[in-house]
Design a protein around this motif. Structure first.
Motif, PDB file in Angstrom:
ATOM      1  N   UNK A 103       0.834  -1.198   0.000  1.00 10.88           N
ATOM      2  CA  UNK A 103       0.000   0.000   0.000  1.00 10.88           C
ATOM      3  C   UNK A 103       0.873   1.255   0.000  1.00 10.88           C
ATOM      4  N   UNK A 104       1.972   1.227   0.756  1.00 11.14           N
ATOM      5  CA  UNK A 104       2.916   2.349   0.749  1.00 11.14           C
ATOM      6  C   UNK A 104       3.472   2.573  -0.647  1.00 11.14           C
ATOM      7  N   UNK A 105       3.914   1.490  -1.276  1.00  8.54           N
ATOM      8  CA  UNK A 105       4.532   1.598  -2.597  1.00  8.54           C
ATOM      9  C   UNK A 105       3.565   2.183  -3.616  1.00  8.54           C
ATOM     10  N   UNK A 133      13.692   2.890   3.884  1.00 12.72           N
ATOM     11  CA  UNK A 133      14.118   2.893   2.483  1.00 12.72           C
ATOM     12  C   UNK A 133      12.953   3.154   1.538  1.00 12.72           C
ATOM     13  N   UNK A 134      11.824   2.557   1.822  1.00 13.15           N
ATOM     14  CA  UNK A 134      10.660   2.709   0.942  1.00 13.15           C
ATOM     15  C   UNK A 134      10.149   4.151   0.942  1.00 13.15           C
ATOM     16  N   UNK A 185      22.184   1.756   1.358  1.00 15.74           N
ATOM     17  CA  UNK A 185      20.778   2.166   1.427  1.00 15.74           C
ATOM     18  C   UNK A 185      20.611   3.251   2.478  1.00 15.74           C
ATOM     19  N   UNK A 186      19.471   3.920   2.446  1.00 19.37           N
ATOM     20  CA  UNK A 186      19.196   4.971   3.419  1.00 19.37           C
ATOM     21  C   UNK A 186      19.172   4.394   4.837  1.00 19.37           C
ATOM     22  N   UNK A 187      18.539   3.230   4.996  1.00 19.30           N
ATOM     23  CA  UNK A 187      18.462   2.629   6.330  1.00 19.30           C
ATOM     24  C   UNK A 187      19.844   2.241   6.850  1.00 19.30           C
ATOM     25  N   UNK A 188      20.714   1.729   5.978  1.00 16.24           N
ATOM     26  CA  UNK A 188      22.074   1.385   6.401  1.00 16.24           C
ATOM     27  C   UNK A 188      22.854   2.629   6.800  1.00 16.24           C
ATOM     28  N   UNK A 212      11.432   0.661  -5.733  1.00 15.87           N
ATOM     29  CA  UNK A 212      10.929   1.167  -4.465  1.00 15.87           C
ATOM     30  C   UNK A 212      12.052   1.541  -3.500  1.00 15.87           C
ATOM     31  N   UNK A 213      13.306   1.319  -3.912  1.00 11.97           N
ATOM     32  CA  UNK A 213      14.418   1.584  -3.020  1.00 11.97           C
ATOM     33  C   UNK A 213      15.452   2.427  -3.739  1.00 11.97           C
ATOM     34  N   UNK A 214      16.101   3.299  -2.996  1.00 11.37           N
ATOM     35  CA  UNK A 214      17.172   4.113  -3.559  1.00 11.37           C
ATOM     36  C   UNK A 214      18.399   4.010  -2.664  1.00 11.37           C
ATOM     37  N   UNK A 215      19.553   4.085  -3.287  1.00 14.00           N
ATOM     38  CA  UNK A 215      20.804   4.120  -2.550  1.00 14.00           C
ATOM     39  C   UNK A 215      21.278   5.568  -2.451  1.00 14.00           C
ATOM     40  N   UNK A 216      22.209   5.803  -1.559  1.00 13.66           N
ATOM     41  CA  UNK A 216      22.832   7.114  -1.430  1.00 13.66           C
ATOM     42  C   UNK A 216      24.328   6.986  -1.692  1.00 13.66           C
ATOM     43  N   UNK A 217      24.869   8.009  -2.320  1.00 13.45           N
ATOM     44  CA  UNK A 217      26.302   8.049  -2.575  1.00 13.45           C
ATOM     45  C   UNK A 217      26.817   9.459  -2.411  1.00 13.45           C
TER      46      UNK A 217
END
Length: 311
Positions: free
Chosen positions: A73-75, A102-103, A244-247, A282-287
């Motif tokens: 539902x979030x996605x 992350x989502x 990932x954002x959560x990491x 549904x997920x993005x990484x950061x750099x």
């Protein structure tokens, strides 16, 4: 759809809440009351998916209660909420669970968004108050306004309002902080143009040294999330890994809400960049941005050449 700025100053701003009910909705209602405001628009998550955002006036703030909402539902709803943010220019305050970082961040991380991870009543009230205050860099430097005296009068009124709200939050957690003393400057010798020989192992050693301090001193004494995240992203880049954002929140070694706030700020100033996951939209990484990468390389190279320890 009209944006918030398209309305005259006489129109009353609208706070909209997206929630399926429950404890989070109750807390949001209490918090908006503490902020001397009200929700005049409501929709549930199914309504968000269907873009049922009917409202009688300008949306200044959108409270999103994502805790407990299923990922599917979030996605489906988050892109609609991201579009609503772009259409209205509203500020967003999103309450989420740690497993949703992350989502939610993939869709809503950015300017004018406050991500609150498992927030308290005080966290919500403070975020709503700031979101509805109407102050920004543009507001405080608006040359078309009534002049400096009017701006100061408005600012004084807002400070008084904030003081009233804070007086109601007697149980709010007290966190260490305060004004820092001005430190003495020191300019190390510049790094030579030679290629950097800093390795990922070198950076991970710095990170381990920073975490070691917490074994001997009180928790929170050495919090420096911006630097911890810069180090982690630089090490990951040298390792060829994605973060990932959560990491990255874990690497920041602070509460998730604090980490998310810093991630937003570092992204806004151009030090962090979002990198989409090619296998999961549904997920993005950061750099690190190219500018941040070059500065980290120059800094760590200068430390090594000068014989300095880095913590």
């Amino acid at each position: 759809m009209r944006r918030a700025g398209d309305y005259s100053t006489g129109d009353r701003p609208l706070a909209l809440i997206v929630t399926n009910g429950g404890l989070g909705a109750d807390e949001a209602d209490r918090a908006i009351g503490l902020a001397d405001a009200e929700f005049r628009g409501r929709t549930d998550w199914r309504g968000a998916i269907d873009r049922r955002f009917d409202h009688p006036g300008p949306i200044e703030l959108v409270a999103v209660e994502a805790q407990g909402v299923p990922d599917d539902m979030l996605a489906a709803a988050l892109p609609r909420l991201a579009a609503l943010r772009g259409e209205t220019g509203a500020r967003f305050v999103v309450a989420l669970d740690q497993g949703q970082i992350d989502l939610v961040a993939e869709a809503l991380l950015g300017e004018r968004v406050e991500l609150l991870c498992e927030p308290t009543l005080a966290d919500r009230a403070a975020a709503f108050l700031i979101g509805l205050s109407g102050f920004s860099r543009d507001t405080l430097h608006d040359r078309k306004g009534d002049g400096e005296s009017a701006q100061l009068r408005q600012l004084n009124e807002e400070v008084a309002r904030i003081s009233r709200v804070l007086s109601r939050l007697a149980n709010e957690d007290k966190r260490p902080g305060g004004l820092a003393d001005r430190s003495l400057g020191f300019t190390p010798p510049p790094a030579t143009p030679a290629a950097s020989n800093v390795t990922a192992a070198d950076v991970r050693k710095i990170i381990r040294g920073r975490r070691l301090r917490n074994q001997f001193f009180a928790d929170g004494l050495f919090e420096d999330p911006a630097w911890d995240m810069l180090l982690d992203l630089y090490a990951a880049e040298l390792e060829g890994a994605q973060v990932s954002v959560s990491s990255l929140c874990i690497a920041a070694a602070v509460a998730p809400t604090t980490a998310l706030r810093w991630i937003g700020r570092m992204t806004d100033v151009g030090l962090f960049v979002r990198q989409p996951d090619p296998f999961d939209r549904r997920r993005a990484f950061l750099g690190l941005s190219a500018e941040a990468r070059a500065k980290m390389e120059s800094y760590l190279t200068a430390l090594r050449q000068g014989g300095f320890a880095a913590l």
